[in-house]
Design a protein around this motif. Structure first.
Motif, mmCIF file in Angstrom:
data_model
loop_
_atom_site.group_PDB
_atom_site.id
_atom_site.type_symbol
_atom_site.label_atom_id
_atom_site.label_comp_id
_atom_site.label_asym_id
_atom_site.label_seq_id
_atom_site.Cartn_x
_atom_site.Cartn_y
_atom_site.Cartn_z
ATOM 1 N N ILE A 284 0.599 -1.295 -0.059
ATOM 2 C CA ILE A 284 0.009 -0.162 0.102
ATOM 3 C C ILE A 284 1.055 1.429 -0.007
ATOM 4 N N GLY A 285 0.453 2.107 -1.016
ATOM 5 C CA GLY A 285 1.280 3.285 -1.068
ATOM 6 C C GLY A 285 2.484 3.238 -1.978
ATOM 7 N N LYS A 286 2.959 2.173 -2.456
ATOM 8 C CA LYS A 286 3.951 1.818 -3.273
ATOM 9 C C LYS A 286 3.463 1.986 -4.943
ATOM 10 N N PRO A 287 4.475 2.373 -5.800
ATOM 11 C CA PRO A 287 3.818 2.442 -7.345
ATOM 12 C C PRO A 287 3.625 0.996 -7.727
ATOM 13 N N LYS A 288 2.501 0.989 -8.473
ATOM 14 C CA LYS A 288 2.019 -0.244 -8.792
ATOM 15 C C LYS A 288 2.826 -1.181 -9.696
ATOM 16 N N VAL A 289 3.707 -0.096 -10.512
ATOM 17 C CA VAL A 289 4.657 -0.874 -11.269
ATOM 18 C C VAL A 289 5.963 -1.411 -10.730
ATOM 19 N N ASP A 290 6.007 -0.700 -9.353
ATOM 20 C CA ASP A 290 7.182 -1.377 -8.529
ATOM 21 C C ASP A 290 6.688 -2.785 -7.999
ATOM 22 N N SER A 291 5.413 -2.704 -7.448
ATOM 23 C CA SER A 291 5.010 -3.918 -6.858
ATOM 24 C C SER A 291 4.713 -5.012 -7.794
ATOM 25 N N ALA A 292 4.539 -4.674 -9.093
ATOM 26 C CA ALA A 292 4.232 -5.708 -9.977
ATOM 27 C C ALA A 292 5.512 -6.264 -10.387
ATOM 28 N N GLU A 293 6.724 -5.432 -10.697
ATOM 29 C CA GLU A 293 7.864 -6.001 -10.856
ATOM 30 C C GLU A 293 8.532 -6.930 -9.886
ATOM 31 N N GLU A 294 8.178 -6.738 -8.541
ATOM 32 C CA GLU A 294 8.688 -7.602 -7.563
ATOM 33 C C GLU A 294 8.068 -9.194 -7.621
ATOM 34 N N LYS A 295 6.702 -9.008 -7.632
ATOM 35 C CA LYS A 295 6.039 -10.297 -8.067
ATOM 36 C C LYS A 295 6.699 -10.970 -9.443
ATOM 37 N N ILE A 296 6.704 -10.290 -10.163
ATOM 38 C CA ILE A 296 7.199 -10.939 -11.588
ATOM 39 C C ILE A 296 8.524 -11.641 -11.566
ATOM 40 N N ARG A 297 9.461 -10.791 -11.066
ATOM 41 C CA ARG A 297 10.859 -11.225 -10.607
ATOM 42 C C ARG A 297 10.891 -12.453 -9.630
ATOM 43 N N ALA A 298 10.097 -12.415 -8.759
ATOM 44 C CA ALA A 298 10.089 -13.478 -7.933
ATOM 45 C C ALA A 298 9.559 -14.767 -8.497
ATOM 46 N N ILE A 299 8.505 -14.863 -9.241
ATOM 47 C CA ILE A 299 8.026 -15.986 -10.060
ATOM 48 C C ILE A 299 9.000 -16.401 -11.129
ATOM 49 N N ASN A 300 9.728 -15.513 -11.866
ATOM 50 C CA ASN A 300 10.443 -15.821 -13.114
ATOM 51 C C ASN A 300 11.710 -15.220 -13.033
ATOM 52 N N PRO A 301 12.902 -15.192 -12.649
ATOM 53 C CA PRO A 301 14.000 -14.430 -13.139
ATOM 54 C C PRO A 301 14.297 -14.379 -14.654
ATOM 55 N N ASP A 302 13.973 -15.265 -15.160
ATOM 56 C CA ASP A 302 14.335 -14.959 -16.813
ATOM 57 C C ASP A 302 13.537 -13.770 -17.256
ATOM 58 N N VAL A 303 12.582 -13.086 -16.805
ATOM 59 C CA VAL A 303 11.662 -12.014 -17.213
ATOM 60 C C VAL A 303 12.433 -10.696 -17.158
ATOM 61 N N ASP A 304 12.423 -10.094 -18.361
ATOM 62 C CA ASP A 304 12.866 -8.637 -18.091
ATOM 63 C C ASP A 304 11.570 -7.588 -18.032
ATOM 64 N N VAL A 305 11.671 -7.010 -16.819
ATOM 65 C CA VAL A 305 10.367 -6.267 -16.584
ATOM 66 C C VAL A 305 10.948 -4.469 -16.972
ATOM 67 N N ILE A 306 10.369 -3.855 -17.757
ATOM 68 C CA ILE A 306 10.220 -2.570 -18.163
ATOM 69 C C ILE A 306 9.069 -1.868 -17.383
ATOM 70 N N LYS A 307 9.421 -0.910 -16.574
ATOM 71 C CA LYS A 307 8.328 -0.334 -15.764
ATOM 72 C C LYS A 307 8.204 1.137 -16.656
ATOM 73 N N HIS A 308 6.893 1.579 -16.748
ATOM 74 C CA HIS A 308 6.638 2.837 -17.354
ATOM 75 C C HIS A 308 5.577 3.540 -16.337
ATOM 76 N N GLU A 309 5.931 4.135 -15.285
ATOM 77 C CA GLU A 309 5.252 4.785 -14.268
ATOM 78 C C GLU A 309 4.697 5.776 -14.808
ATOM 79 N N ILE A 310 3.762 5.722 -15.747
ATOM 80 C CA ILE A 310 3.034 6.795 -16.359
ATOM 81 C C ILE A 310 1.795 6.352 -17.082
ATOM 82 N N TYR A 311 0.823 7.317 -17.195
ATOM 83 C CA TYR A 311 -0.652 6.994 -17.927
ATOM 84 C C TYR A 311 -0.489 7.061 -19.292
#
Length: 272
Positions: free
Chosen positions: A81-108
């Motif tokens: 709670i209070g964290k940017p959604k892109v940061d929260s999503a990145e953490e879970k994606i990387r925890a599931i699969n380190p093969d994945v490269d996550v690109i965060k776009h903290e914009i609308y």
């Protein structure tokens, strides 16, 4: 690209599927997918694409996690709670699969950035509850020749469609957004949290099928469901040759963002 021994173990249940195999898996690992909205739909989409081994996942969302999100946006936890959604999503994606490269776009997504944002990706997934953004995704993807999945949920129901170049686009079915007075908002009528998972996994499956070259896509069709009766319906339709965007003589040649944004607490993209 040759699969490593660890990747062969990780993706074993996909590799042994009839019609899938190593070639399909390497296509996933080489692919780039943009998810617009890390909310209710974006959550299962991101998790399943990461688990499946999509090599690059872009997340576009300018919002932060709030307690009201947690009933349906399962990629976010109470501690986020209070964290940017892109940061929260990145953490879970990387925890599931380190093969994945996550690109965060903290914009609308907007008419100013949509084309540039979408251009590098192979497939785009709309996970918003915002007509302004849905039409931006549709219009930008058609202009760029990109495939995409469109999805939306409300109350107990949902709907989705897939577009590939030369197939019907969102405007073929819905030329313009509805009037503001005709739209129910998520804040006033609510949404059953689990239907985000029901529809999001359909969108994830469409993306995986497109990237891997397996199965038949949900093009020129709208899939709807009602979770109260558990009825699913498919409505087939044809590309509209008079469509203002993808028809024979298009009149929409530049992006124009609708001011109408029904569910937004910040007058920006709001996602279920």
């Amino acid at each position: 690209m040759e699969l490593t021994p660890e990747q062969k173990r990780r993706y074993n249940r996909q590799l042994i599927l009839d019609g899938f195999g190593p070639e399909a898996q390497t296509r996933l690992l080489s692919a780039k997918v943009l998810i617009v909205g890390a909310g209710g739909l974006g959550s299962p989409i991101a998790l399943y694409l990461a688990a499946a081994g999509v090599g690059t996942i872009g997340i576009a969302d300018g919002d932060t996690v709030s307690i009201t999100n947690l009933q349906r946006q399962v990629i976010h936890f109470s501690t986020d709670i209070g964290k940017p959604k892109v940061d929260s999503a990145e953490e879970k994606i990387r925890a599931i699969n380190p093969d994945v490269d996550v690109i965060k776009h903290e914009i609308y997504l907007s008419e100013d950035n949509a084309l540039e944002l979408i251009k590098p990706y192979d497939f785009v997934i709309d996970g918003t509850d915002n007509f302004a953004t849905k039409y931006l995704v549709n219009d930008a993807c058609v202009m760029l020749g990109k495939a995409f999945s469109m999805g939306g949920i409300n109350r107990y129901s949902g709907q989705t469609m897939t577009h590939t170049p030369q197939s019907a686009c969102y405007r073929c079915l819905f030329p313009e957004p509805p009037a503001i007075a005709d739209v129910e908002t998520c804040a006033t009528v609510g949404v059953l949290g689990c239907i985000a998972g029901m529809l999001g996994t359909v969108q994830a499956a469409e993306c995986i099928k497109y990237l891997s070259g397996t199965g038949t896509l949900l093009t020129n069709a709208l899939l709807t469901f009602d979770s109260l009766s558990m009825q699913w319906q498919r409505f087939d339709f044809s590309k509209n040759n008079n469509c203002a965007l993808c028809g024979n003589e298009p009149t929409i040649t530049q992006l124009k963002e609708y001011a109408f944004k029904p569910c937004s607490k910040k007058n920006n993209n709001n996602v279920l």
